[in-house]
Each structure stands twice: as structure tokens, then as C-alpha cells.
Design a protein around this motif. Structure first.
Motif: not given
Lengths: 798, 235
Positions: A494, A497, A510-511, A513, A534, A620, A622-623
Motif C-alpha cells: 500500500e 500509494v 488512492e489505491g 485492489r 480503502r 493495492v 491499481s492507483l
């Protein structure tokens, strides 16, 4: 040759009433042309696609994996239902091209696909459009996918820089190619949105490049051919499950059938969009045209009451008189149908050519299936003959002496408005209009209904464009709030991020999953992604189909309502979740809610829970970033340097691609449907006015004699028509909305659920088109009013 | 005799019927004087309706001139003819030509709405003896009553000319006489110059002056020394 008197009368009637008959014929032609053009286009496109898939041996099952020795392919071949297995190499590469002249803002990514010795894959063939195949054994030659070559301006002989497994190479492009599996080449990522500019496919000799990817004697992708009759059935599901079981130790990423193959999924989605219009709308058009044909022909017959009686008095048999009207109807219907078929086939060919190019199908197979032509013709003939005959029967039943009299004197009554005491507001002309409409309620209603149908058809034509706009707006403006999404190569801790969030141009990071799972509830199972959010993040929101923001899951799994319905899962049930990454295996999760999303089938949960489920720490995949305005190129350049970054997608870019892929064909369809809708509207309004003119000529001429001006009598006749049209408008808009709902319900709910939102612009557009059609009809009739026979009318009894 | 309201000089009217020319009028001289009651008699095909259509501004002569007071109708355009009919002419036709969707009162109002200084519809209907049928629709009236509504409609605008083309042609004797009485009364009480066209010779007895048309020409013109009241006419 001797022409019988009745046939001679037929010829003369046709000549005399040609304008009116022509508009009836045009209504038929418009209905049939729309029916034939759209249905044949859709069928031809499917044929073109099938021909392409067939000729280039598009596979039935596709699976990617980490790495498996070649012998594992034999085990796949033993799976019941599988007839052929083609193991191959498919590996991601980067293409460090400088940003070109287009709006490309980041270097493209690519995929190398291995070619077998001889260059002819047994499955998922390659269509060489330019240049030559690669020479066996050469690791520096490649075929390049046409879509990318065109955008990047690359021709055979050019070289392309390629980074394979961290090694920079110059690859010579020997030929340009296309393939059924890459009709819509989509880069890997969560959104299966094709991107020609940023995604390149390179076909290279597998033997030669295998060492680069450490794939000697091994494969990381397989294409399977299924036995006839297996694809798309429960047996296919069994094959997929078995393939997954065999490949699980080798990092199998889940086998999919054609339906979920990325390019085909997108192509099918777009064919479905077209089908939504091509399946339902043509039937609607044909139905509307048939109905109107029925109405106008029956009116035409009614006007000839006196002549019919005279023929009867002269001794003509009902059969002969009936035959005359059937012939009249047939002439109109057949000429209209002939024109409709010709125009429909011509438009269908043009549309098919347009769409095959647009859908990038290299083969064009166009034909009007005889069944379509026969159905169109049959419906038109039946409705035409029934329309003429229904009225004729009533007239034939009368004794000739009775029928020769004019219809019993019209009985008028004060209308409701007048009884309410507001009649004085209207003056004599207004009263005449109101009472005329009030007396012929059925005719007025049918006329208005005809206009309303034409209006409804135009609304439906534009509805799909509206719905698409709403989907875009809800999904990309409301549900997705980030400017840029970054997909990572594999999950990352994480803290990624925070690292990206520290970039000066990033205002918020932000992250997310995302993981693919197989949901199981009883005997039903589905492969779907689960999104983990999140706590406290706000760039992604859950939107329901009404455009409301739904609460984020607070515990357990929230499913798309359609998914829950398909799997018959209730809130409170527990589902089995088969994981495909992290600690694999099966877990159980409570379903704590549903959200009525517009497209896709997926699950949502808190990221912390999803991490726990996967047996990982805060992770995560993706960001999601928001940026200062105009900082995208800078951020993109920085992100491109980060090793874990797989792909960077700007939301604006995605929206632009989607609009490009969807907007143009929609514009063409909307235009076509508007034209047909307008022709129908003109046909109805003009016929209404002509029939009204025939019925009222005497009254109107009398008024002229009394000193009324042309303008004043036009006002009376056209006022009637105007009221019918105005009354029709709200109903037409309502009909349009109802038909749009029907259209939306014909779509496959598993893909997307059209919101029933018709934009004010669409209502306005349809209304304007119908009003314009009405105006044109009014002008045509007005010309006739100017030539009323004032003297003749005084000599005849009504 | 008083001044001519309407005057036609050497009027011809030729129709082209398919391949042949039909000479409906061949050089007719005609005048209608102030407050006069004139009957135009002739067999069918004698040209009397053609002449009335030209006098009433429904048609134009092929040659010759027609004047309404100082206005040359033979040179008037369509708009001017409409205006002429609207202001100055009241018509009564064989088949009444009432608007079926309007009541008796409203049929009269149709004309009073577009006239300057008209009678009220009720007054006009009272003159023809239909004050008790004001709100009836044509389908609720007998033929004679319908024709009286047509007369009321014609006179409500206080026209200078009342042109009646076979006003009794579609009526039985009894109703026909009532209609003629009404026309006679209007002529006397309002002083409207009136021309009645008929093929029914006895009707000419009620006229000041009789013009007989034959084969498109004026065959005879005579003045009645004594007029027979409509109620005494028999046919």
C-alpha cells in the motif's frame, strides 16, 4: 389487348390519385427499407464476422498462464470436448517510441505473439495485409498489427524499438497484419477498452524469441478448438473448469470462452448495440407502416363509396369490385415494397460496408436474406389488402341504392369544451374545427396515433445515443472520479500509494485492489472481478442505475444486482469465492448488499477485508490519481519510469476512445431512422389532410363562395390537422419512451443495463422533425386548396 | 328606373370541355337595378347559372365587362373577387351549402363575423321565421328550414346583392313557397337588389322584371305590371 373497364378505371384512378397513393407507397417503402436495411446489415455483419473467424481459425477457448512445459498441452488436448490445442507464447513488451504527432501522451505497450514454424498458426490465424511473413529463425523480424501501424505511420521495412524482458532491441517490421483475436486490440488492464494507438501486437517467430522470454520448451498461452456443439453450452463450462484445474499449478489465469475473449467481447458488445436497433426497430417500422397502410387504404375506399354503389347498381359482383380494390392496394403495396426492398438493400450494403470497416472486419459478406424480404413483403401485402377489404366489406353489404346516397348526414354536437362554456372563445372557424374532430373521434384518434407512432420511432432512434451518454456520464463522471488510473504489474504494498501521492503534480492518490474470482452459489458459478476499496477513499463511488450514489460496503460482499439475480443470491446468503491469486483456494463470504449498477457484473468489498481474504498485507493493484490541470504528460513520464507500473490511463483518453467507437455509427443510425420517421410522418399527415380535403371540399368551397379567403379556409382545414398533430406530440413522446424501454429490455442484461433516460434534446428533435413533416404536408395540401372548384361544388348535393 | 347596381355588357363565357369549346354565354347585356326583384328564367343549359356565377364574382367572363357600381369585376383578381363577395353579395344555392358542423345561429354567425355592420344572427333568423330553431344543427332541420337558414346567412351581412340560384330546386312545393316568401320579404324590407335564377317559369310572376335566357343569349326581357305574391304562386 382489350383492357376491361374496371382495369381501365384502375389505371386512371392510379393516375389521378398518384400523389396520395405515392405517399402511402412511401410509408410502405420507408417501413420496408428500414426493416430490410437494418436487419440485413446486422445479419451481414455477423456473417462477415463469422467468415473472418472461420477463415482465420479463431479459437473457442483462450487461457493465459505463467509458464507450463509443452507436454502439458497434451493433457489439455485430452480434455473431453477439446479437438485441438495450440500452445503458444504471448508476452508483454514495451515500445519506447517518442510521442508522435497525435495526441499520444505515453509510450505504447505491446504484446509479442509467437508464430509457429511455417508462420501459419493452427488456431488464431494471422491475415497479412501488406509486406511479407517473418523469416523462420529471425528474432529481429515481426509482423505489426495494422491498427497500430496505421496510427503510428509504420510501413513494412521500418524498424521499431522494442524492450523485451528489459532488453532493448530494434525489430524490423516485415509485414502488416490483422487477426480475429485482435479486431479490437485492448491492452491488458481492468477496463477492456481497445486502444489502437497505445497497444501494438507483434507476431514473431516463436522459436527465435523463446529464449528471450525463457520460454524454450514451454508455453504461457493456449488456444483451444472445441468439438462442434460444445461452444456456448454447459459442456463448455466443464471444459473451462477442467482446463483451469490442469493449469492451476502453472499459474493459469482462468480460461475463457469466446464470449469473454477481449476483442470478441468488445466486438460482440458493439454488434449487440447495433442489434438492439436492428432487431427491434425494423419490426417497429414495419409494424407502423403496416398499420398506417391499413388506415389510409381504408379511408381511400370509404371515399369511393358512391362509385362502389354505382358499380353494384350496374351489376358488378362484389367479387369483381373487391378484386378492383385488392388490385389497387396491391399496386400501391407492391410498388412501395419494391422501392423499399431496393432502397433497403442499397442502404444495407452501404451500412454493411460502413460497419465492416468501422468494426474492422476485413471480409464483407452482404446479402438480403430471402426470409427478410419475404416477411417484409408478406406483412405489407396482408395489411394492405386487409385495410382495403375491411372497409370495402361494410360498403358492399349496403344495398346499391342506399350506398349511392351519400353517407347519412353528419350529426354534429357541441363539444365538451363548448358545454363548459368556453366555446365562444373559438369563433365559428374554431367551432367547426372542434366539432369536426369531435364527430370523427375514431379517425382523429387514428390519425393522431399514426403521427404519434412516427414520432415515437424517431425518439427510439436517438434513445440509444442518449442512453450511451448517460452511461458515460454516470460511469466516467460520477462513479470514476480520478483523472488517471495506474495499473501495476502485480499487486504492490500500500505504500506505493503514498509514493505516487508524493509526486508534486498529484493532488490526491488512492489505491484499489482488484482480483478475479469465481463465485459459486449452489450449482451456479460466475467469473467476476472483486473491487476492494480503502476506507476513507473517495475517488471511486458505487452508482445505481438511477444515478444515485450507493453506500460503500462496510463488511462482506456487495454484488451487482443483476449478478445476484442471475446467481439467485439473496442479501444475507453466503457465497463461495474461488481465489485465483494470493493464497488460492476457496473462501466463504457473506453477501451484505446489492447495487443496481448499469454495466458489468462484479463484486465490491472493503480493501482490508479483500487483503485478508487473499492472505496478504495491505496491498493495492491499481492507483487512482487526481492531478493539477494539464499535468498529465509530466506525471505520465514520471510514472513510466517506475518499474512496477504496467499501464497509465487518462480518463479523458478512455472517454474519447469510447465516444469515437460509438458515436459515429450511432450518428449514422440516428440519421437513417430520422429520415424514415420523417417519411412516415409526412405520409400520415399528408394522407390525413388529403382525406380531410376530399371530405370537406364542399364545405370549404362554400366558405370561399361566401367570401372567405384562401387563408381562412386553409386555417380551418389545416387547423384540424394541426390539432391532430399537436395532440399526437405528447402521446408520441410517451410512445417513444415506452418503445425505448422495450428496446432497452431487448439488450443482454449481463453486459449493460440501459438507463431509461430520454434526453430533452431527443424529445425536442423528434418533435421538430414531426412538425417539419407536418408543415411540408400542409404546404402540399394548401396548394390544392388554392385550386378548389368553387362552382362545381355548388351544383352537387353532398 | 333607378340606377343599375350590377351591369354586364356583351359578356361571353367559353369553357373548354375536353376537345370542344362550349359557348355558355354569347354576348349578354344585363343589368340589376337598385332594390329590384329580378327573376332570370331559362331551361337547363341556357347559361343562367354561368351568368349568375359571373355576376356573383365566382367566375370571370371570357370577354365583355361586368361592373358592380364603379368596380370592374371582369378585371378583378382573385383577392378582389373574394373581397367583393365578402362585402356585397349574399348567395343562396340549390343545395343550401350550410356547414353541417355549425348550428343555424352559428352558420349565420359565420358570415356576420367577417362583415361590417351585420344584422345579429338572431335577427336574421327571425326574418326567415326560424327564431325558434336557433341552436339546431342542419341535420336536425328540414330541407325548407335549411334553405331559410341559407337565406338568413345570405342577408345577415346586409348585402347589396342577393343572388339565389334555384333556391327551391331541392324543395317540395310547400317549403319552396315559404322560402320564396322569405326572399320576397327581405327584398321588400331591406331593399336588397335580388336576382332569383330558376327554370320554374311560374316563379317569374313575383318579379319586377323578368329576363329570359336561351342558348347563352337574352331572348326576352319584360316588366311585370303587377307582381304576384309568392304565397299565390302555383306550380
Amino acid at each position: 389487348m382489350r383492357v376491361s373497364p374496371l382495369n381501365r378505371k384502375l389505371l386512371r384512378d392510379l393516375r389521378e390519385r398518384w400523389a396520395q397513393l405515392a405517399t402511402i407507397g412511401l410509408v410502405v417503402a420507408a417501413g420496408i427499407a428500414a426493416f430490410v436495411a437494418l436487419l440485413s446489415t446486422w445479419q451481414s455483419l455477423e456473417q462477415s464476422r463469422d467468415a473472418y473467424y472461420e477463415e482465420y481459425r479463431f479459437g473457442d477457448v483462450f487461457v493465459g498462464l505463467e509458464r507450463a512445459p509443452d507436454r502439458v498441452a497434451d493433457r489439455l488436448a485430452d480434455v473431453s470436448g477439446v479437438t485441438l490445442v495450440y500452445p503458444r507464447l504471448v508476452s508483454p513488451v514495451r515500445i519506447p517510441l517518442q510521442a508522435g504527432t497525435s495526441d499520444r501522451q505515453q509510450p505504447p505497450i505491446g504484446q509479442v505473439v509467437g508464430l509457429p514454424p511455417g508462420g501459419e498458426p493452427p488456431l488464431n490465424g494471422v491475415l497479412l495485409t501488406e509486406g511479407r511473413m517473418v523469416e523462420p529463425g529471425r528474432s529481429d523480424e515481426a509482423l505489426l498489427i495494422e491498427t497500430f501501424a496505421e496510427r503510428a505511420g509504420i510501413v513494412p521495412g521500418d524498424t521499431l524499438p522494442v524492450v523485451m524482458e528489459g532488453t532493448f532491441r530494434q525489430v524490423r517490421v516485415t509485414g502488416i497484419a490483422a487477426a480475429p483475436e485482435y479486431v479490437y486490440p485492448a491492452p491488458p488492464g481492468t477496463d477492456p477498452i481497445p486502444d489502437d494507438e497505445r497497444f501494438a501486437v507483434l507476431w514473431m517467430d516463436r522459436q527465435a524469441v523463446a529464449p528471450v522470454f525463457q520460454m524454450e520448451g514451454a508455453f504461457n498461452d493456449a488456444v483451444l478448438r472445441l468439438a462442434p456443439g460444445v461452444a456456448g453450452t454447459a459442456s463448455e463450462d466443464a471444459v473451462l473448469a477442467e482446463v483451469d484445474r490442469i493449469l492451476e499449478p502453472y499459474g493459469g489465469r482462468g480460461a475463457v470462452g469466446r464470449d469473454l475473449q477481449r476483442s470478441n467481447y468488445f466486438l460482440q458488445m458493439r454488434l449487440d448495440q447495433l442489434q438492439a436497433l436492428s432487431g427491434f426497430v425494423p419490426i417497429l417500422f414495419l409494424g407502423v407502416a403496416a398499420f398506417l397502410l391499413n388506415v389510409v387504404l381504408s379511408r381511400l375506399v370509404r371515399l369511393q363509396r358512391g362509385e362502389i354503389a354505382a358499380l353494384k347498381a350496374l351489376g358488378y359482383r362484389d367479387r369483381e369490385i373487391g378484386g378492383y380494390y385488392v388490385k389497387l392496394a396491391l399496386v400501391v403495396v407492391l410498388l412501395g415494397s419494391g422501392l423499399g426492398l431496393a432502397v433497403g438493400a442499397w442502404m444495407g450494403r452501404g451500412l454493411t460496408a460502413f460497419f465492416t470497416e468501422f468494426f474492422r472486419l476485413p471480409l464483407l459478406e452482404y446479402g438480403v436474406p430471402p426470409a427478410i424480404a419475404l416477411v417484409a413483403l408478406g406483412v405489407a401485402v396482408v395489411f394492405g389488402v386487409v385495410g382495403a377489404f375491411g372497409t370495402l366489406r361494410g360498403i358492399l353489404r349496403l344495398a346499391p341504392a342506399e350506398a349511392m346516397h351519400p353517407e347519412p348526414p353528419a350529426r354534429y354536437r357541441p363539444t365538451l369544451l363548448e358545454k363548459l362554456g368556453v366555446g365562444d372563445l373559438f369563433g365559428s372557424s374554431g367551432r367547426m374545427i372542434l366539432r369536426e374532430l369531435g364527430r370523427r373521434k375514431l379517425r382523429t384518434a387514428l390519425s393522431s396515433f399514426g403521427v404519434a407512432l412516427a414520432l415515437g420511432v424517431i425518439v427510439v432512434g436517438r434513445f440509444s445515443a442518449d442512453a450511451f451518454d448517460v452511461i458515460l456520464d454516470r460511469h466516467y463522471q460520477m462513479a470514476i472520479q480520478e483523472d488517471v488510473s495506474v495499473s501495476l504489474i502485480g499487486p504492490a504494498p500500500e505504500r506505493a500509494v503514498r509514493e505516487v501521492g508524493a509526486l508534486p503534480e498529484v493532488t490526491r492518490a488512492e489505491g484499489l485492489r482488484v482480483t478475479s474470482v469465481r463465485l459459486q452459489a449452489g450449482a451456479r458459478s460466475r467469473d467476476v472481478p472483486i473491487f476492494g476499496y480503502r476506507d476513507g477513499d473517495r475517488l471511486r463511488r458505487l452508482m445505481d442505475s438511477e444515478g444515485r450514489v450507493a453506500p460503500m460496503p462496510t463488511g462482506g460482499l456487495v454484488l451487482t444486482t443483476t449478478l445476484a439475480d442471475l446467481m439467485q443470491i439473496q442479501v444475507g446468503d453466503t457465497v463461495e469465492v474461488q481465489l485465483r491469486e494470493g493464497r488460492s483456494g476457496t473462501q466463504r463470504l457473506p453477501v451484505t448488499g446489492t447495487v443496481d449498477e448499469m454495466f458489468g457484473l462484479q463484486g465490491h468489498m472493503r480493501m482490508a477485508e479483500l487483503n485478508r481474504l487473499l492472505g496478504e498485507g495491505p496491498t493495492v493493484s491499481s492507483l487512482l490519481l487526481t492531478l493539477e490541470e494539464d499535468d498529465f504528460p509530466l506525471v505520465e513520464a514520471r510514472l513510466a519510469e517506475m518499474p512496477r507500473v504496467q499501464e497509465v490511463t487518462a480518463k479523458g483518453h478512455t472517454i474519447a476512445r469510447l465516444e469515437e467507437y460509438t458515436a459515429e455509427p450511432q450518428r449514422v443510425l440516428v440519421l437513417i431512422l430520422s429520415i424514415f420517421g420523417s417519411v412516415i410522418a409526412v405520409g400520415v399527415v399528408y394522407n390525413n389532410a388529403r382525406v380531410a380535403l376530399s371530405l370537406r371540399a364542399r364545405d370549404l368551397a362554400s366558405l370561399r363562395v361566401l367570401g372567405f379567403t384562401r387563408g381562412e379556409i386553409s386555417g380551418i382545414l389545416l387547423g384540424e390537422q394541426a390539432i391532430q398533430v399537436l395532440v399526437a406530440i405528447p402521446f408520441g413522446l410517451l410512445i417513444g419512451r415506452i418503445l425505448s424501454g422495450l428496446l432497452a429490455s431487448t439488450l443482454d442484461p449481463e453486459e449493460y443495463r440501459f438507463p431509461l433516460m430520454v434526453s430533452p434534446q431527443t424529445y425536442a428533435y423528434a418533435t421538430v422533425v414531426v412538425l417539419a413533416a407536418a408543415l411540408v404536408s400542409a404546404l402540399l395540401v394548401r396548394r390544392r386548396l388554392d385550386h378548389l372548384d368553387l362552382i362545381g361544388v355548388l351544383k352537387t348535393r353532398e | 328606373m333607378s340606377q343599375a347596381v350590377l351591369e354586364a355588357r356583351d359578356v361571353t363565357r367559353t369553357y373548354r370541355m375536353g376537345e370542344v369549346d362550349v359557348h355558355a354565354l354569347r354576348g349578354v347585356d344585363f343589368a340589376l337595378y337598385e332594390s329590384e326583384f329580378l327573376v332570370l328564367v331559362g331551361a337547363s343549359g341556357s347559361g343562367k347559372s354561368t351568368l349568375m356565377n359571373i355576376l356573383g364574382g365566382l367566375d370571370r367572363p371570357t370577354s365583355g365587362t361586368v361592373h358592380f357600381r364603379d368596380q370592374d369585376l371582369s378585371r378583378a383578381n382573385d383577392r378582389q373577387l373574394t373581397e367583393f363577395r365578402r362585402r356585397h353579395v349574399g348567395f343562396v344555392f340549390q343545395f343550401y351549402n350550410l356547414m353541417p358542423s355549425l348550428t343555424a345561429r352559428e352558420n349565420v354567425a359565420l358570415v356576420t363575423e367577417i362583415s361590417r355592420d351585420p344584422l345579429s344572427p338572431a335577427e336574421a333568423l327571425e326574418m326567415v321565421g326560424l327564431e325558434h330553431r336557433l341552436d339546431h344543427f342542419p341535420s336536425q332541420l328540414s330541407g325548407g328550414e335549411q334553405q331559410r337558414v341559407a337565406v338568413a346567412r345570405a342577408i345577415a351581412k346586409r348585402p347589396e346583392l342577393l343572388l339565389c340560384d334555384e333556391p327551391t330546386g331541392a324543395l317540395d312545393y310547400r317549403s319552396g313557397v315559404v322560402v320564396l316568401e322569405v326572399i320576397e320579404r327581405v327584398n321588400q324590407e331591406l331593399g336588397t337588389s335580388t336576382a332569383v335564377i330558376t327554370h320554374n317559369a311560374p316563379i317569374s310572376e313575383m318579379a319586377n322584371r323578368v329576363v329570359v335566357l336561351h342558348d347563352g343569349q337574352v331572348e326576352e326581357e319584360r316588366t311585370n305590371e303587377t307582381r304576384t305574391p309568392a304565397s299565390d304562386i302555383r306550380w
